[in-house]
Scaffold this motif. Structure first.
Motif, PDB file in Angstrom:
ATOM      1  N   LEU A   1       0.904  -1.335  -0.197  1.00 16.01           N
ATOM      2  CA  LEU A   1      -0.167   0.204   0.192  1.00 16.01           C
ATOM      3  C   LEU A   1       0.989   1.008   0.174  1.00 16.01           C
ATOM      4  O   LEU A   1      -0.102   2.511  -0.614  1.00 16.01           O
TER       5      LEU A   1
ATOM      6  N   ALA B   1      -5.930   3.630   4.598  1.00  9.52           N
ATOM      7  CA  ALA B   1      -5.512   2.429   4.285  1.00  9.52           C
ATOM      8  C   ALA B   1      -4.499   2.154   5.799  1.00  9.52           C
ATOM      9  O   ALA B   1      -4.093   0.800   6.377  1.00  9.52           O
TER      10      ALA B   1
ATOM     11  N   THR C   1      -4.478   2.754   9.533  1.00 12.75           N
ATOM     12  CA  THR C   1      -5.869   1.535  10.259  1.00 12.75           C
ATOM     13  C   THR C   1      -4.591   1.003  10.126  1.00 12.75           C
ATOM     14  O   THR C   1      -4.992   0.329  11.604  1.00 12.75           O
ATOM     15  N   LEU C   2      -4.099   0.330   9.249  1.00 16.05           N
ATOM     16  CA  LEU C   2      -3.847  -0.950   9.623  1.00 16.05           C
ATOM     17  C   LEU C   2      -2.497  -0.520  10.422  1.00 16.05           C
ATOM     18  O   LEU C   2      -2.434  -1.544  10.641  1.00 16.05           O
TER      19      LEU C   2
ATOM     20  N   GLN D   1      -6.079  -1.384  15.513  1.00 15.24           N
ATOM     21  CA  GLN D   1      -6.425  -1.649  14.865  1.00 15.24           C
ATOM     22  C   GLN D   1      -5.816  -3.290  15.066  1.00 15.24           C
ATOM     23  O   GLN D   1      -7.029  -4.634  14.799  1.00 15.24           O
TER      24      GLN D   1
ATOM     25  N   VAL E   1     -13.002   2.740   3.908  1.00 14.80           N
ATOM     26  CA  VAL E   1     -11.529   2.084   4.043  1.00 14.80           C
ATOM     27  C   VAL E   1     -11.966   1.090   5.650  1.00 14.80           C
ATOM     28  O   VAL E   1     -10.962  -0.044   5.641  1.00 14.80           O
TER      29      VAL E   1
ATOM     30  N   ILE F   1     -11.590  -2.373   6.640  1.00 15.46           N
ATOM     31  CA  ILE F   1     -10.524  -3.385   7.569  1.00 15.46           C
ATOM     32  C   ILE F   1     -11.164  -3.635   8.929  1.00 15.46           C
ATOM     33  O   ILE F   1     -11.023  -5.448   8.980  1.00 15.46           O
TER      34      ILE F   1
ATOM     35  N   LEU G   1     -10.571  -7.153   4.142  1.00 18.54           N
ATOM     36  CA  LEU G   1      -8.757  -6.758   3.134  1.00 18.54           C
ATOM     37  C   LEU G   1      -8.813  -8.167   3.460  1.00 18.54           C
ATOM     38  O   LEU G   1      -6.918  -8.796   2.775  1.00 18.54           O
TER      39      LEU G   1
END
Lengths: 440, 358
Positions: B110, B153, B156-157, B162, B334, B338, B343
């Motif tokens: 990403l 994304a 967040t990841l 998360q 998004v 997630i 994803l």
């Protein structure tokens, strides 16, 4: 252990497993349907990403087809107009037009800033999406609007301070741009600078003079003698002095055609003036009630068209009657010449039908104004109402009171019309006194 | 046989700096997009006719007073360029910290995509000015939200939240699918909106009508999907039996815990969508007037309309707000995708690819 609200909700709302499986299956179906819709959406979005078409002036196909011009003649008109007026990106103004080219360049072309940071392309930024690049009222958003945006090409303007048949003054155009038109989609450009509004007004005049010249050239083919062989004379005398100059002269004469306005009568108080105005409103002379209705709600005669829509309605009638005649005609007894004419007529009818489909909006009637809303398209000043009543509205069925109602009395009608939004509701009832029973 | 990672897209300690930089990037990108939306609202894209210079000056050395006190269009366009440059620099920083501090292939992928997008976006912006082409402007307007989605994304990841709270993917296949569809729909709807925003007056009226129908259909689709996602997420929250994988009592509890976050995000999206519908109607009216052509004459006569003042602050706020809320819907979609585990498949494919390469 205390049960949380979520636990409670879970126990209360828990469904049998069968129902759960059913809901999951529905979820899958929804997903599939949404996926299909999404695919369609993506495909259609790609279409919208197509190359931007270049800006060009559209030919007046309705008038051209009506006058039965062939493609060579259409090309000739386009060539002459190109030489006389240039293109949307590079407008040209001959001296005879009296137009200011520097103002035109500020309004014309694509939206961009010049080297000193001055923004150009004002017309395309603010006006063209409704009025169209050509000023034909056929911009992309036009079909969504009611009333339709103005088609400048016939050179007819409604709201002005000049006599009915005359052109508006520069100040009239500037006022409309500055104030907008209430009750329509025309916005106010009051936040634009004076220079920009002046430039836009100048460009509107440019598009109008160009449109009027185009109409004159198209109609000129009809008057050509046989020696001309269907070709317009490409001489300065014909193109500029005989065609363009008379059109431009009307624009230059506009300030001299201002409506004379008598002073507001001071020898009568307002209540008496309103009463007199009401008498005139319902009387035979002014006869406002015929269209605006006994209630003043605009519910009188409402099946008329304005000049712009009338052209399309008449063209449509012509096609219908022509098609009917052609379908009834028997080709059996026709000579070769008559047969050829018959086929030409069929081709022309088909072409005219296609032109109306592509280059004209669906005609709409023009409802008389609801005078109890207090919304006056041409402006809310008493003076604006005086102009509308005195000279009528050019291009619309609203007639002129000039000649039938003395100018001083027009002020009384103005006062009555201005009082209508505030008139006591009870007067709309059965006991309404002003409606003469012998008339309705 | 190795055990599958219970936290396939979870947080690890080394994600701290990537997360910080990603959050900064999200913030700068949000302001950048607001400026971009304002540039389109005021049709100010050609306020500076050269690129990458600004009226002959190096972009970064353009006199501050000239920018700040100059014409409004210049303020917007030059500000958009400066913010774009800041986003580009932050993306490069993100590439650096992610390369050294982030092990997950999905996140690295990403970040690489973000870098590629920011470069493409810069070139598109320049080409739009140099070629004065609205088609490029449309593409530029479509790439911007895509970059924004990617930065969200990444942020967040790489977040601790998360990693800890929602590392368990949603048990509901329907929720995962619907979330993914909502994400894609929200983006496609932005693409459709960009076509209308960059309207060229020379466009064929029929094409315009088709675009309007498309955008309205897209709005209906996004609204329907956001309602379906909301119902599904809350259904999963209160009725874990909806999940086909939820059999044992222990699993039921973990599902309820992980299901709370998607339900909240889904609700936020639904509220944003409702707000967006109102803004969309307002944006149409302040841009092109009341679409009275859809109504009969008798009804139109009763619509009392005062003229709208073109280019007023209120109308610019409504039109720009419509774009900004659209971006927010995309951004929250998004996060929802997630949080609901949409994803997961992407992560698996990245993992399989890395194993194949190994």
């Amino acid at each position: 252990m205390l049960a949380t609200p979520m636990h409670l909700a879970h126990h209360v709302l828990a469904l049998p497993i069968q129902s759960a499986n059913c809901l999951t299956a529905i979820g899958r179906q929804v997903s599939r349907l949404a996926f299909l819709l999404l695919s369609t959406l993506v495909l259609a979005s790609v279409i919208g990403c197509g190359a931007t078409p270049p800006a060009y002036f559209r030919h007046n196909m309705v008038e051209s087809t009506k006058q039965r011009l062939n493609s060579d003649q259409e090309r000739q008109v386009a060539t002459v107009l190109l030489a006389m007026f240039g293109t949307p990106d590079h407008p040209v103004a001959l001296a005879e037009t009296g137009l200011d080219e520097s103002k035109l360049h500020l309004a014309a072309g694509p939206v961009r800033s010049d080297i000193v940071g001055r923004k150009n392309g004002l017309y395309r930024e603010h006006c063209a999406h409704c009025h169209g690049i050509t000023g034909d009222g056929l911009g992309p958003t036009a079909a969504f609007l009611n009333p339709y945006p103005r088609d400048y090409r016939p050179g007819v303007f409604k709201f002005k301070s000049t006599e009915r048949a005359d052109k508006p003054t520069q100040a009239d155009l500037v006022r409309i741009l500055h104030n907008g038109i209430a009750g329509t989609s025309m916005p106010s450009f009051a936040l634009l600078s004076e220079t920009k509004i002046e430039a836009l007004a100048e460009y509107v005049k440019y598009l109008t003079i160009r449109g009027e010249t185009e109409l004159a050239l198209i109609r000129a083919f009809f008057e050509l003698d046989d020696d001309a062989k269907g070709t317009l004379p490409e001489t300065r005398e014909f193109l500029v002095e005989e065609t363009l100059a008379p059109i431009a002269a009307k624009w230059q004469a506009a300030p001299a055609a201002a409506i004379p306005v008598p002073p507001i009568p001071t020898n009568i108080d307002l209540v008496a003036s309103i009463a007199k105005g009401r008498e005139l409103f319902y009387g035979d002379k002014a006869n406002c009630v015929k269209c605006h209705g006994v209630t003043g709600l605009g519910d009188g005669q409402a099946n008329d068209y304005d000049d712009w829509n009338k052209v399309i309605v008449e063209a449509d009638k012509e096609i219908r009657s022509g098609t009917e005649q052609a379908s009834q005609a028997s080709t059996a007894g026709m000579s070769p010449e008559q047969l050829a004419d018959h086929r030409l007529q069929l081709v022309w009818l088909e072409k005219f039908h296609q032109v109306l489909d592509g280059d004209a909006l669906t005609p709409r009637t023009i409802p008389p104004r609801n005078l109890r809303q207090g919304i006056y398209r041409g402006g809310r000043r008493p003076l604006d109402l005086y102009y509308r009543i005195y000279a009528g509205i050019n291009g619309a069925p609203m007639p002129a009171a000039k000649g039938t109602v003395p100018p001083e009395d027009i002020w009384h009608i103005v006062n009555y019309v201005r009082s209508l939004p505030y008139e006591f509701d009870g007067l709309l009832g059965a006991d309404r006194p002003m409606v003469a029973p012998d008339r309705f | 046989m190795t055990q599958p990672d219970p936290h396939p897209i979870g947080f690890c300690a080394s994600s701290f700096w990537p997360h910080v930089v990603a959050c900064l990037l999200v913030g700068v990108t949000a302001v950048l997009l607001c400026f971009g939306a304002m540039v389109t609202t005021y049709d100010a894209a050609m306020a500076v006719p050269d690129w990458p210079a600004t009226y002959g000056h190096n972009m970064f050395l353009y006199p501050l007073a000239d920018w700040f006190y100059g014409p409004w269009d210049l303020f917007l366009e030059h500000g958009h360029r400066l913010l774009g440059a800041a986003a580009g620099l932050l993306t490069m920083a993100l590439v650096g910290v992610a390369w050294w501090g982030e092990q997950r292939r999905l996140v690295r992928g990403l970040v690489a995509a973000a870098f590629l997008l920011v470069v493409v976006q810069g070139v598109l912006g320049g080409a739009r000015v140099l070629l004065d082409d609205r088609t490029i402007a449309k593409v530029h307007a479509c790439t911007g939200p895509l970059f924004f989605a990617v930065t969200i994304a990444i942020a967040t990841l790489t977040s601790r939240w998360q990693g800890n709270a929602t590392s368990q993917p949603s048990d509901s296949l329907a929720l995962r699918r619907l979330s993914a569809l909502l994400l894609v729909s929200a983006y496609v709807q932005l693409v459709a909106g960009a076509q209308l925003r960059h309207l060229d007056a020379a466009i064929d009226p029929l094409t315009f009508r088709m675009l309007v129908v498309l955008h309205v259909a897209g709005a209906a689709l996004v609204t329907g999907l956001s309602m379906a996602v909301c119902a599904c997420a809350w259904g999963q929250q209160f009725m874990p039996a909806l999940s086909s994988r939820c059999v044992a009592a222990g699993e039921e509890r973990s599902s309820r815990v992980s299901g709370a976050t998607p339900a909240i995000w889904a609700t936020v999206i639904l509220l944003l969508v409702l707000c967006q519908i109102a803004l969309g109607a307002g944006a149409w009216i302040v841009s092109w007037g009341i679409p009275a052509g859809w109504f009969g004459d008798s009804l139109v006569a009763w619509i009392p309309t005062e003229p709208i003042v073109a280019r007023s602050v209120q109308s610019a706020a409504i039109v720009t707000g419509h774009v900004v809320v659209g971006m927010l819907i995309l951004g929250v979609s998004v996060v929802l995708a997630i949080a609901s585990g949409s994803l997961e498949g992407l992560e698996d494919s990245f993992g399989q690819r890395s194993e194949a390469h190994a």
